[in-house]
Design a protein around this motif. Structure first.
Motif, PDB file in Angstrom:
ATOM      1  N   THR A 176      -6.206  12.312   5.921  1.00  0.00           N
ATOM      2  CA  THR A 176      -5.703  11.237   5.034  1.00  0.00           C
ATOM      3  C   THR A 176      -4.644  11.791   3.831  1.00  0.00           C
ATOM      4  O   THR A 176      -3.756  11.238   3.659  1.00  0.00           O
ATOM      5  N   ASN A 180      -0.632  11.535   3.709  1.00  0.00           N
ATOM      6  CA  ASN A 180      -0.018  10.894   2.541  1.00  0.00           C
ATOM      7  C   ASN A 180       0.938  12.056   1.597  1.00  0.00           C
ATOM      8  O   ASN A 180       1.529  11.482   1.145  1.00  0.00           O
ATOM      9  N   ALA A 254      -2.499  13.017  -5.047  1.00  0.00           N
ATOM     10  CA  ALA A 254      -2.698  12.034  -3.917  1.00  0.00           C
ATOM     11  C   ALA A 254      -3.982  11.056  -4.191  1.00  0.00           C
ATOM     12  O   ALA A 254      -3.953  10.037  -3.651  1.00  0.00           O
ATOM     13  N   TYR A 274       2.562   5.381  -1.210  1.00  0.00           N
ATOM     14  CA  TYR A 274       0.992   5.573  -0.857  1.00  0.00           C
ATOM     15  C   TYR A 274       0.250   4.267  -0.816  1.00  0.00           C
ATOM     16  O   TYR A 274       0.619   3.516  -1.562  1.00  0.00           O
TER      17      TYR A 274
END
Length: 279
Positions: A176, A180, A254, A274
């Motif tokens: 993930t 991103n 992130a 995001y």
């Protein structure tokens, strides 16, 4: 334009990672020790591969030996990378990193690092088995699997250091995070790879120049190897350290929506898009 914007951020992150290393050169210790320990693995691995190629039916014994080689190398490399990530996290908190403290932090994560290493070793053996098939489809399939695996596990070590993840969570969160930050990751790593290559090339050039300058002396070859080899290794060493710092910064970006030290002048607006309000 969004793609180029994200790549540009990656380039900027690579430069700022260089600032971190200039202020905290002790971070180079972790990839150095990890690299030295990896030399033994490389000899073992290539010996195993050569032996495997020389036998028509390698059998479970040799694949078992290959599994152990992958396991040891992955664990050692991951352990010292985890120490680098932990030390970088300390720097991001505005504190002076400690080699002993970083190693202790990595040791606290020894079990998840071992679990990750076991899975990585199994996957490595599977790829090797596929590659042993003498056809183009198998070679292409092995290549696709290897790329997909690299993408999915890109942030595994930072996940292990920052979190207390289960086996499935370390892979899902790593995948993930890469999803991103794919543009920033590619931009940062491409910049670092080019810079490392140029440093290594400069080292080899110094070796050649040393060979020419010392012509006619008894130490000509030795001097060239020492100078050129040292420069080449230094380039690779800096590249590994820069990669660890940049990867840690990307993970913080992130997942924590915060700007760590040395990266607080980044344009976070370009990270828009995001999910969940994360950077």
């Amino acid at each position: 334009m969004r793609v180029f914007s994200r790549l540009k951020i990656g380039f900027g992150m690579a430069r700022r990672s260089g600032r971190v290393l200039r202020v905290h050169p002790k971070l180079l210790v972790f990839p150095l020790v990890g690299g030295i320990s990896g030399i033994a693995f490389i000899a073992t691995l290539f010996g195993s591969l050569l032996l495997t190629d020389s036998i028509r039916d390698p059998g479970m014994v040799l694949y078992g030996a290959l599994f152990l080689a992958y396991l040891v190398e992955t664990f050692v490399a991951s352990f010292f990378t985890a120490a680098l990530v932990a030390a970088t996290r300390t720097v991001f908190h505005g504190e002076e990193p400690s080699i002993r403290g970083a190693l202790a932090a990595a040791w606290q994560r020894k079990l998840p690092l071992l679990a990750w290493s076991v899975v990585a070793a199994i996957f490595g053996v599977i790829i090797r088995i596929i590659e042993s098939e003498d056809n183009l489809v198998a070679q292409l399939l092995a290549g696709v699997f290897a790329v997909a695996w690299s993408v999915m596990t890109y942030f595994v070590v930072p996940v292990i250091v920052f979190r207390d993840p289960s086996l499935t969570e370390m892979f899902s969160e790593s995948a993930t995070t890469f999803k991103n930050t794919w543009g920033e990751s590619i931009g940062a790593m491409a910049t670092i790879d080019v810079f490392s290559f140029l440093l290594a090339l400069a080292g080899l050039t110094l070796g050649v120049l040393t060979f020419v300058v010392t012509a006619g002396t008894g130490i000509q070859l030795l001097a060239a190897v020492v100078v050129g080899g040292s420069g080449f290794v230094f380039g690779l060493l800096v590249g590994k350290a820069l990669s660890g710092v940049a990867k840690t910064a990307l993970y913080v970006y992130a997942t924590e929506s915060t700007a760590p030290a040395f990266f607080d002048d980044m344009d976070f607006g370009a990270f828009g898009g995001y999910g969940g309000g994360r950077i």
